[in-house]
Design a protein around this motif. Structure first.
Motif, PDB file in Angstrom:
ATOM      1  N   GLN A   3       0.815  -1.210   0.000  1.00 22.47           N
ATOM      2  CA  GLN A   3       0.000   0.000   0.000  1.00 22.47           C
ATOM      3  C   GLN A   3       0.853   1.266   0.000  1.00 22.47           C
ATOM      4  OE1 GLN A   3       0.085  -2.185   2.497  1.00 22.47           O
ATOM      5  NE2 GLN A   3       0.082  -1.220   4.485  1.00 22.47           N
ATOM      6  N   PRO A   6       3.342   3.883  -4.492  1.00 21.55           N
ATOM      7  CA  PRO A   6       2.391   4.725  -5.228  1.00 21.55           C
ATOM      8  C   PRO A   6       2.386   4.481  -6.730  1.00 21.55           C
ATOM      9  CG  PRO A   6       4.342   5.974  -4.729  1.00 21.55           C
ATOM     10  CD  PRO A   6       4.531   4.623  -4.094  1.00 21.55           C
ATOM     11  N   TRP A   9      -1.176   3.137  -8.081  1.00 29.29           N
ATOM     12  CA  TRP A   9      -2.328   3.844  -7.540  1.00 29.29           C
ATOM     13  C   TRP A   9      -2.356   5.312  -7.934  1.00 29.29           C
ATOM     14  CZ3 TRP A   9      -5.534   0.361  -6.583  1.00 29.29           C
ATOM     15  CH2 TRP A   9      -5.129  -0.852  -6.063  1.00 29.29           C
ATOM     16  N   ILE A  12      -3.943   5.434 -11.355  1.00 27.47           N
ATOM     17  CA  ILE A  12      -5.379   5.160 -11.244  1.00 27.47           C
ATOM     18  C   ILE A  12      -6.109   6.384 -10.700  1.00 27.47           C
ATOM     19  CG2 ILE A  12      -7.065   3.781  -9.966  1.00 27.47           C
ATOM     20  CD1 ILE A  12      -5.105   1.429 -10.246  1.00 27.47           C
ATOM     21  N   MET A  13      -5.526   7.032  -9.727  1.00 26.78           N
ATOM     22  CA  MET A  13      -6.153   8.225  -9.174  1.00 26.78           C
ATOM     23  C   MET A  13      -6.230   9.341 -10.220  1.00 26.78           C
ATOM     24  SD  MET A  13      -4.988  10.712  -6.088  1.00 26.78           S
ATOM     25  CE  MET A  13      -3.814  11.528  -7.140  1.00 26.78           C
ATOM     26  N   THR A  16      -8.906   8.490 -12.790  1.00 24.30           N
ATOM     27  CA  THR A  16     -10.243   8.626 -12.211  1.00 24.30           C
ATOM     28  C   THR A  16     -10.659  10.078 -12.131  1.00 24.30           C
ATOM     29  OG1 THR A  16      -9.846   6.627 -10.923  1.00 24.30           O
ATOM     30  CG2 THR A  16     -11.641   8.056 -10.205  1.00 24.30           C
TER      31      THR A  16
END
Length: 55
Positions: A3, A6, A9, A12-13, A16
């Motif tokens: 997690q 980065p 993610w 993806i952020m 989005t």
């Protein structure tokens, strides 16, 4: 700890948020009408001084 990585993610952020900002937001905002501005007159409120019980 995966997690804290980065790498996948962050992309993806960004994707989005770009989809939301460029595609979904204009479609959603077209359903809502904005309020038309009205000419309101400013009426100042009359305030009374505070009476302190110990003076």
């Amino acid at each position: 700890m995966p997690q804290l990585n980065p790498n996948p993610w962050f992309l993806i952020m960004l994707l989005t948020w770009s989809v939301f900002s460029l595609i979904l937001q204009p479609k959603l905002l077209s359903f809502f009408t904005t309020n038309t501005p009205s000419n309101m007159t400013f009426t100042p409120t009359k305030t009374s001084p505070w009476t302190w019980p110990w003076t």
